[in-house]
Write a protein that holds these residues in place. Structure first.
Motif: not given
Length: 105
Positions: A32-38
């Motif tokens: 989730h962090v990777g998807l939204w942030l990156l």
């Protein structure tokens, strides 16, 4: 994507493959962090900042406006040739990726 590539170009005990593996592992463990942030926030921020910078320069520099309009006219005049050139370069890139994939298997 660069980390995925860098991870595979040499053994993972050497740099930059070791760091690239850590980046890929971090991304995989926090989807989730990777998807939204990156994948969303960072490209969106680059798009917003880049657009604002281009708009500011467009308003400040009349030579930039004239040069851009001339370039657009040239592109429009030779659109079919440029389309063929672009698809040829794309096909070459795809063939290079397929060849690299075949060599590594």
């Amino acid at each position: 994507m660069t980390a995925l590539f860098a991870r595979e170009i040499q053994p993972q005990r050497y740099e930059p493959a070791r760091t690239a593996r850590r980046i890929v592992d971090w991304y995989a463990s926090s989807a989730h962090v990777g998807l939204w942030l990156l994948l969303i926030a960072m490209p969106l921020s680059v798009q917003i900042i880049g657009s604002a910078t281009l708009m500011r320069e467009w308003r400040r520099d009349p030579e930039l406006c004239d040069a851009t309009l001339k370039i657009l006219g040239l592109i429009r005049a030779h659109a079919s040739t440029q389309l063929i050139a672009g698809t040829t370069v794309t096909a070459s890139g795809i063939l290079a990726i397929v060849a690299l994939h075949m060599i590594t298997d």
